[in-house]
Motif scaffolding. Structure first.
Motif, short mmCIF file in Angstrom:
data_model
loop_
_atom_site.label_atom_id
_atom_site.label_comp_id
_atom_site.label_asym_id
_atom_site.label_seq_id
_atom_site.Cartn_x
_atom_site.Cartn_y
_atom_site.Cartn_z
N PRO A 1 38.97 51.89 40.18
CA PRO A 1 39.72 50.91 40.98
C PRO A 1 39.01 50.49 42.27
O PRO A 1 39.16 49.35 42.71
CB PRO A 1 41.03 51.66 41.29
CG PRO A 1 41.18 52.61 40.16
CD PRO A 1 39.80 53.06 39.84
N ALA A 2 38.25 51.38 42.89
CA ALA A 2 37.58 51.05 44.14
C ALA A 2 36.35 50.17 43.91
O ALA A 2 35.79 49.63 44.86
CB ALA A 2 37.17 52.33 44.86
N MET A 3 35.91 50.03 42.66
CA MET A 3 34.69 49.29 42.37
C MET A 3 34.93 47.89 41.81
O MET A 3 33.98 47.14 41.62
CB MET A 3 33.85 50.10 41.37
CG MET A 3 33.42 51.46 41.89
SD MET A 3 32.48 52.37 40.64
CE MET A 3 32.11 53.88 41.54
N ILE A 4 36.17 47.55 41.52
CA ILE A 4 36.45 46.27 40.90
C ILE A 4 36.86 45.23 41.93
O ILE A 4 37.40 45.55 42.97
CB ILE A 4 37.54 46.39 39.81
CG1 ILE A 4 38.80 47.04 40.39
CG2 ILE A 4 37.03 47.18 38.63
CD1 ILE A 4 39.92 47.22 39.39
N ARG A 5 36.61 43.96 41.63
CA ARG A 5 36.97 42.86 42.51
C ARG A 5 37.84 41.83 41.78
O ARG A 5 38.86 41.40 42.28
CB ARG A 5 35.71 42.19 43.07
CG ARG A 5 35.06 42.94 44.21
CD ARG A 5 35.95 42.95 45.44
NE ARG A 5 35.33 43.63 46.57
CZ ARG A 5 35.52 44.90 46.86
NH1 ARG A 5 36.28 45.64 46.07
NH2 ARG A 5 34.97 45.45 47.91
N PHE A 6 37.42 41.43 40.59
CA PHE A 6 38.13 40.38 39.85
C PHE A 6 39.29 40.91 39.02
O PHE A 6 40.32 40.26 38.90
CB PHE A 6 37.15 39.63 38.93
CG PHE A 6 36.14 38.81 39.68
CD1 PHE A 6 36.40 37.49 40.00
CD2 PHE A 6 34.94 39.36 40.07
CE1 PHE A 6 35.48 36.73 40.70
CE2 PHE A 6 34.01 38.61 40.77
CZ PHE A 6 34.28 37.30 41.09
N THR A 7 39.09 42.09 38.43
CA THR A 7 40.07 42.62 37.49
C THR A 7 41.50 42.71 38.03
O THR A 7 42.44 42.45 37.28
CB THR A 7 39.60 44.00 36.99
OG1 THR A 7 38.28 43.86 36.44
CG2 THR A 7 40.52 44.54 35.92
N PRO A 8 41.74 43.08 39.31
CA PRO A 8 43.13 43.18 39.78
C PRO A 8 43.90 41.86 39.72
O PRO A 8 45.13 41.86 39.78
CB PRO A 8 42.96 43.64 41.24
CG PRO A 8 41.64 44.30 41.29
CD PRO A 8 40.79 43.53 40.34
#
Length: 281
Positions: A24-31
């Motif tokens: 979760p801390a590494m994603i930008r677009f997925t959320p």
């Protein structure tokens, strides 16, 4: 007497949990994409997503005129989505584990989490760029006016929450933009979305290195957040199987092979909620 086995040195289940926690801390677009799990445990690797077309507003009708209401056909276009596998593997020699040289197990956790998060993020970004809604300004850098013009392409009847993805190199231009950049530290309610650094013209700004320079321009997708009950989300991730980590011990090579794999598909399911803004780099 307890005996420590080679397979106990690296606990795949513990590592899988650690990898899942790091993603979760590494994603930008997925959320900002909707997760659809209806395919989990279902046979097949290709789905067709229906996109229903609006039948138009209701019309005045007077039954006393003796005419019937003219029916309209309910039509839909479709978006195909193929489930695929994203995978990565890392090998760790037992000598490295024994020597604890730089914590190879911990580094493997970080690298495997990055591998999965990065791939899904890239696919969501690529799907967003597929929208036919465009705002192109190849002579000016990103600015307040440019963002306002890009949002206007969405043709909103009422203001909705939106997020815009930018390259970190564009942040300085945004902070100096004439219309004003509002840093998230200035938010009175202190509410921000994942990765957000501030707002311009009411649009939440999220930096990502996935937004790369193509030629002399950057392509910055603007995505409407959320989905109404009667409309599809902008981008959907169809999950077939969550990320799974497997540990293989190869005694003849004295090596641990760690492999992670995730089965999913990504589709642009509502391009009316995505506009691709292109600005001079």
């Amino acid at each position: 007497m307890a005996t420590t086995k080679k397979t106990d040195v690296i606990n795949a289940q513990v590592m899988a949990d650690a990898v899942s926690a790091k993603i979760p801390a590494m994603i930008r677009f997925t959320p900002f994409a909707q997760i659809d799990t209806t395919l989990t445990g279902v046979a097949g690797d290709t789905i067709t997503v229906p996109v229903w077309n609006y039948v138009g507003e209701a019309a005045d009708f007077n039954a006393e005129l003796g005419t019937d209401i003219v029916p309209k056909a309910l039509t839909a276009s479709s978006v195909p989505c193929t489930i695929k596998c994203a995978a990565q593997s890392i090998s760790i020699y037992q000598t490295a584990v024994n020597a604890s040289a730089g914590d190879p197990v911990g580094q493997a956790e970080i690298q495997l989490a990055k591998a999965v998060a990065g791939k899904v993020d890239s696919d969501v970004y690529a799907a967003a760029l597929g929208s036919s809604l465009k705002h192109t300004d190849t002579t000016n850098k990103i600015s307040y006016d440019g963002i306002v013009d890009a949002v206007a392409v969405l043709n909103e009847e009422e203001d909705t929450e939106k997020v815009m993805f930018v390259n970190p190199a564009q942040i300085a231009d945004l902070r100096k933009t004439a219309g004003g950049f509002v840093d998230k530290s200035m938010y009175q309610n202190n509410i921000a979305v994942t990765g957000e650094i501030g707002m311009v013209a009411g649009v939440r700004i999220v930096p990502s290195n996935k937004v790369v320079k193509t030629g002399t321009t950057y392509k910055n997708p603007v995505i409407q957040l959320g989905s109404d009950n009667d409309s599809l989300p902008a981008v959907t991730i169809f999950m077939k199987k969550d990320a799974q980590l497997d540990h293989e011990w190869l005694p003849k090579a004295q090596r641990h092979d760690l492999t992670i794999a995730e089965y999913y598909g990504v589709a642009l399911t509502n391009e009316s909620k995505v506009v691709v803004a292109e600005f001079k780099a």
